[in-house]
Design an enzyme around this catalytic site. Structure first.
Site, mmCIF file in Angstrom:
data_model
loop_
_atom_site.group_PDB
_atom_site.id
_atom_site.type_symbol
_atom_site.label_atom_id
_atom_site.label_comp_id
_atom_site.label_asym_id
_atom_site.label_seq_id
_atom_site.Cartn_x
_atom_site.Cartn_y
_atom_site.Cartn_z
ATOM 1 C CB ALA A 11 130.221 69.469 -29.187
ATOM 2 N NE ARG A 16 121.822 59.942 -18.541
ATOM 3 C CZ ARG A 16 122.792 59.078 -18.264
ATOM 4 N NH1 ARG A 16 123.654 58.722 -19.198
ATOM 5 N NH2 ARG A 16 122.900 58.571 -17.048
ATOM 6 C CB THR A 79 133.495 60.542 -30.716
ATOM 7 O OG1 THR A 79 133.450 59.242 -31.344
ATOM 8 C CG2 THR A 79 132.592 60.539 -29.492
ATOM 9 C CE LYS A 334 132.525 91.775 3.464
ATOM 10 N NZ LYS A 334 132.957 93.083 2.844
ATOM 11 C CE1 TYR A 370 126.485 98.444 0.446
ATOM 12 C CE2 TYR A 370 124.616 97.296 1.433
ATOM 13 C CZ TYR A 370 125.220 97.886 0.332
ATOM 14 O OH TYR A 370 124.570 97.904 -0.874
ATOM 15 C CB ALA A 406 129.183 96.541 27.412
#
Length: 448
Positions: A11, A16, A79, A334, A370, A406
């Protein structure tokens, strides 16, 4: 399912950390620190898990989903008060309660079990506290004990100079029976330097009642709390150090261990060689006899036996390399599946691709997957040869043993065994270059 419940305190505002992200959701080894702790708790198969939330509660609820119940502590009065917020969630629970902290992520399951076991030992303690002896006691609360029996517990700010000489510190973690926990908490007051309701006071109340409370000791690493970016980085460094040692003990060779970074779930086989500056993101499985060359970044990938990756390779999620496949320098993949012995040795992008066994992908090849709106798949058959500097415009299929010459831009399927050459006819103008250079040199000289 065991007769154990866990209350996890999360909680605090975490000021910091200076972050818009909740403190306990900051990752270590690619996983939020809270989720490291929850995984250790889950290994006990608890009957209930209750997370006490406050600041940024919605972030915690989103992260936890339906894996745990959340209760709100507002205002935050210490606490002891935090644990009290779980009382309604555990009103029908009759078992053992572990009290844990979301910013103390690396408590081993075995340590939690040791606390429960001690709670059920012959001397029948009321509360079991997890203690530790750090090199520097800092601001930790102290445990005054004879053997493992607790005489008194005190927060640092309330401790006398004599009590502060005690090396045994309180981690804040406890095990206590549910029937005792909330009855003890109801007797806790806020008569202390901070004006808060301290959880440790349940131990002192039990001791004053003449009941036994005991301490179980653990390694300071196991109960290190994380409150700032600096502490987060220090814990990451310590976790990585230990994981590297484990990797080498399990049969992997790390040429420069301090430069290799693992994720929480990285799996390595035997006789894996890892060169310097390799980073593993989440979801990586590496089989035996794999070589991972320097400066490679691997995430969400499965690497089969005898494969070679890198140097300077990037394997993104969905990559699968079958036995003895090879990904060379400056190759990115990917959602690419390379069959046995397939290879892409350099300067290539393979996305949304299925590549057959022993296919060869030439330098500079890209799968154009894509179109700005949707992703499309490229299929390359077994034994196919893709010449250098080729663009495969998906969706497209290259057949078994086919050759793409190529420099080709391939937008239509290539049948098995075919040669596809997509180039403009070369134009030669004899002497043109010499005449061009002569003219430009003359022009440049005239301007001087």
């Amino acid at each position: 399912m065991s007769n154990i419940a866990a209350i996890i305190l999360a909680a605090g505002k975490g000021t910091r950390m200076k972050s818009d992200l909740h403190k306990v959701l900051h990752p270590i080894a690619g996983r939020p620190m809270l989720m490291h702790l929850m995984a250790s708790v889950d290994a006990l198969e608890p009957a209930k898990k209750v997370v006490v939330v406050g600041d940024k509660a919605d972030q915690l609820r989103d992260a936890l989903g339906d894996s745990a119940e959340t209760v709100v502590q507002e205002p935050q009065l210490g606490t002891g008060h935090a644990v009290q917020q779980a009382e309604s969630a555990l009103k029908d629970f009759d078992g053992d309660v572990l009290i844990l902290y979301g910013d103390v992520p690396f408590v081993p399951t075995s340590t939690m079990q040791a606390m429960i076991d001690r709670l059920h030992s012959d001397d029948n303690p009321e509360v079991v506290v997890l203690g530790f002896e750090p090199e520097d006691t800092l601001q930790y609360g102290r445990i005054v004990a004879t053997g493992d029996r607790i005489e008194w517990m005190v927060e640092h700010k309330d401790a006398t100079e004599k009590q502060r000489q005690t090396k045994l510190c309180n981690s804040g973690l406890m095990a206590v029976r549910s029937k005792d926990l909330f009855a003890l908490l109801a007797r806790v007051t806020n008569n202390n330097a901070a004006g808060e309701y301290y959880l440790v006071d349940i131990v002192n109340i039990a001791v004053q009642d003449g009941r036994h409370c005991h301490v179980v000791k653990t390694d300071p690493y196991d109960v290190t709390g994380i409150n700032s970016r600096g502490e987060l980085a220090a814990m990451e460094a310590e976790w990585q150090k230990r994981r590297r040692v484990q990797a080498m003990a399990d049969g992997a060779s790390l040429i420069a261990p301090e430069t290799v970074w693992f994720s929480y779930d990285t799996q390595l086989g035997r006789d894996v060689l890892i060169e310097p500056n390799v980073f593993f993101g989440p979801g990586v499985r590496v089989a035996d006899n794999v070589k991972i060359r320097a400066n490679s970044h691997i995430e969400g990938a499965v690497i089969g036996e005898g494969c070679e990756v890198g140097p300077f390779a990037r394997l993104r999620p969905g990559t699968v390399l079958e036995e003895k496949a090879k990904i060379g320098n400056f190759v990115e993949t990917k959602k690419a599946h390379l069959g046995k012995g397939a290879k892409a040795n350099h300067l290539t992008y393979l996305g949304d691709a299925e590549i057959g066994a022993k296919a060869n992908i030439g330098a500079g090849t890209i799968t154009c997957n894509y179109d700005g709106y949707f992703k499309y798949k490229t299929e390359i058959g077994e034994g196919a040869f893709i010449g250098s500097n080729s663009a495969l415009i998906a969706p497209v299929k290259i057949g078994r043993d086919a050759i793409v010459a190529a420099g080709s831009a391939v937008s239509r399927d290539v049948a098995d065994g075919d040669l596809r050459m997509v180039r403009a006819e070369q134009l030669v103008k004899p002497g043109w270059a010499d005449r061009f250079h002569d003219a430009m040199r003359k022009k440049k000289a005239e301007k001087r």
